[in-house]
Design a protein around this motif. Sequence first.
Motif, PDB file in Angstrom:
ATOM      1  N   ALA A  41       1.606   8.191   4.143  1.00  0.00           N
ATOM      2  CA  ALA A  41       0.839   6.957   4.326  1.00  0.00           C
ATOM      3  C   ALA A  41       0.865   6.515   5.788  1.00  0.00           C
ATOM      4  O   ALA A  41      -0.179   6.176   6.373  1.00  0.00           O
ATOM      5  N   ALA A  42       2.057   6.536   6.404  1.00  0.00           N
ATOM      6  CA  ALA A  42       2.163   6.148   7.811  1.00  0.00           C
ATOM      7  C   ALA A  42       1.418   7.123   8.710  1.00  0.00           C
ATOM      8  O   ALA A  42       0.749   6.717   9.670  1.00  0.00           O
ATOM      9  N   ALA A  43       1.506   8.435   8.390  1.00  0.00           N
ATOM     10  CA  ALA A  43       0.825   9.431   9.213  1.00  0.00           C
ATOM     11  C   ALA A  43      -0.688   9.312   9.103  1.00  0.00           C
ATOM     12  O   ALA A  43      -1.415   9.477  10.091  1.00  0.00           O
ATOM     13  N   ILE A  44      -1.186   8.995   7.891  1.00  0.00           N
ATOM     14  CA  ILE A  44      -2.628   8.808   7.720  1.00  0.00           C
ATOM     15  C   ILE A  44      -3.095   7.577   8.503  1.00  0.00           C
ATOM     16  O   ILE A  44      -4.152   7.600   9.153  1.00  0.00           O
ATOM     17  N   GLY A  45      -2.311   6.494   8.437  1.00  0.00           N
ATOM     18  CA  GLY A  45      -2.651   5.295   9.207  1.00  0.00           C
ATOM     19  C   GLY A  45      -2.694   5.578  10.698  1.00  0.00           C
ATOM     20  O   GLY A  45      -3.594   5.111  11.417  1.00  0.00           O
ATOM     21  N   LEU A  46      -1.726   6.356  11.185  1.00  0.00           N
ATOM     22  CA  LEU A  46      -1.694   6.727  12.600  1.00  0.00           C
ATOM     23  C   LEU A  46      -2.917   7.565  12.965  1.00  0.00           C
ATOM     24  O   LEU A  46      -3.516   7.374  14.044  1.00  0.00           O
ATOM     25  N   ALA A  47      -3.295   8.485  12.061  1.00  0.00           N
ATOM     26  CA  ALA A  47      -4.464   9.319  12.323  1.00  0.00           C
ATOM     27  C   ALA A  47      -5.743   8.494  12.378  1.00  0.00           C
ATOM     28  O   ALA A  47      -6.600   8.715  13.241  1.00  0.00           O
ATOM     29  N   ILE A  48      -5.870   7.534  11.456  1.00  0.00           N
ATOM     30  CA  ILE A  48      -7.058   6.676  11.454  1.00  0.00           C
ATOM     31  C   ILE A  48      -7.148   5.850  12.728  1.00  0.00           C
ATOM     32  O   ILE A  48      -8.220   5.741  13.350  1.00  0.00           O
ATOM     33  N   ASP A  49      -6.005   5.265  13.145  1.00  0.00           N
ATOM     34  CA  ASP A  49      -5.982   4.489  14.390  1.00  0.00           C
ATOM     35  C   ASP A  49      -6.411   5.358  15.569  1.00  0.00           C
ATOM     36  O   ASP A  49      -7.180   4.923  16.441  1.00  0.00           O
ATOM     37  N   GLY A  50      -5.916   6.582  15.619  1.00  0.00           N
ATOM     38  CA  GLY A  50      -6.256   7.476  16.713  1.00  0.00           C
ATOM     39  C   GLY A  50      -7.723   7.853  16.721  1.00  0.00           C
ATOM     40  O   GLY A  50      -8.366   7.880  17.778  1.00  0.00           O
ATOM     41  N   LEU A  51      -8.279   8.127  15.546  1.00  0.00           N
ATOM     42  CA  LEU A  51      -9.690   8.508  15.468  1.00  0.00           C
ATOM     43  C   LEU A  51     -10.600   7.353  15.873  1.00  0.00           C
ATOM     44  O   LEU A  51     -11.643   7.554  16.512  1.00  0.00           O
ATOM     45  N   LEU A  52     -10.216   6.142  15.474  1.00  0.00           N
ATOM     46  CA  LEU A  52     -11.020   4.975  15.873  1.00  0.00           C
ATOM     47  C   LEU A  52     -11.021   4.787  17.384  1.00  0.00           C
ATOM     48  O   LEU A  52     -11.986   4.248  17.953  1.00  0.00           O
ATOM     49  N   LYS A  53      -9.960   5.242  18.028  1.00  0.00           N
ATOM     50  CA  LYS A  53      -9.868   5.110  19.490  1.00  0.00           C
ATOM     51  C   LYS A  53     -10.294   6.393  20.200  1.00  0.00           C
ATOM     52  O   LYS A  53     -10.190   6.495  21.424  1.00  0.00           O
ATOM     53  N   GLY A  54     -10.723   7.385  19.415  1.00  0.00           N
ATOM     54  CA  GLY A  54     -11.132   8.649  20.001  1.00  0.00           C
ATOM     55  C   GLY A  54      -9.979   9.513  20.439  1.00  0.00           C
ATOM     56  O   GLY A  54     -10.145  10.430  21.252  1.00  0.00           O
ATOM     57  N   ASN A  55      -8.797   9.285  19.896  1.00  0.00           N
ATOM     58  CA  ASN A  55      -7.595  10.035  20.279  1.00  0.00           C
ATOM     59  C   ASN A  55      -7.255  11.030  19.168  1.00  0.00           C
ATOM     60  O   ASN A  55      -6.630  10.686  18.172  1.00  0.00           O
ATOM     61  N   LEU A  56      -7.654  12.291  19.339  1.00  0.00           N
ATOM     62  CA  LEU A  56      -7.466  13.300  18.303  1.00  0.00           C
ATOM     63  C   LEU A  56      -6.024  13.746  18.152  1.00  0.00           C
ATOM     64  O   LEU A  56      -5.658  14.331  17.135  1.00  0.00           O
ATOM     65  N   ILE A  57      -5.203  13.491  19.168  1.00  0.00           N
ATOM     66  CA  ILE A  57      -3.807  13.944  19.094  1.00  0.00           C
ATOM     67  C   ILE A  57      -3.046  13.257  17.968  1.00  0.00           C
ATOM     68  O   ILE A  57      -2.035  13.767  17.478  1.00  0.00           O
ATOM     69  N   ASN A  58      -3.554  12.093  17.524  1.00  0.00           N
ATOM     70  CA  ASN A  58      -2.897  11.387  16.415  1.00  0.00           C
ATOM     71  C   ASN A  58      -3.072  12.101  15.072  1.00  0.00           C
ATOM     72  O   ASN A  58      -2.485  11.695  14.068  1.00  0.00           O
TER      73      ASN A  58
END
Length: 230
Positions: A41-58
């Motif tokens: 759950a935390a990793a998915i949230g981190l991935a979503i935050d990164g994608l919204l900011k254009g940061n694929l490394i998340n």
Amino acid sequence: MKKINSPTFQLLHHIWFQNYKGISITYLLIIIENICNLLQAAAIGLAIDGLLKGNLINLLPISALWIIHLSVGLYRHVYDTKIFGDIYSRIAFDMIPIVLINRWFGRRAYRLNNGLNNRIEVQSDIIMHQPLSIVRHHFNRMQFWRISISNTEAITWGIVDIMVIILTVATLLRLTHLYGITVRTIYAIISYIWMFKDTVNDIPVIVDNVSRVYDIGGRVAEKIETDHPE
């Protein structure tokens, strides 16, 4: 501290003592799987935050978790099947009477399948070239062999079932005379016995199939040697 003497505890202690390494590894793998599930759950949230900011490394944490979870899960399924299969095999082998009964059935099933296969081998020739009276006799003999195999399997199944019933009654008589025994413990042990019965009831069918395959395999090998001698 008072020593625990319940049959359930003694059985589990014996199983643990003989298999503690394999069981420990199995539960360690399960813990790793559960940790991966908790972190998803935390990793998915981190991935979503990164994608919204254009940061694929998340995407790396969730990708790593999925890979770890998949790898550990696949290995654990293979590993725990082997471990608990070995435990079951040893416990089942300790039932000396059941092994002896199925060994007797295996030998008899091999002889009966041998007789049936002898008939099958000559069936086409009999149907094509023999009079109807011999064809009728042939099929009567085929029926005899098949009924004999079925009856022997039924007898084996019945004897094993009677033994399990006797084991259940004997277990109840013993457990009800133990000091401090609870209804929950008695019910659990009886449930395990009947679960074991359901598994053991499949053994005659397996033994019959193995006997049939063994006889057919011998015939095929003999035919190959005859047609292609070295």
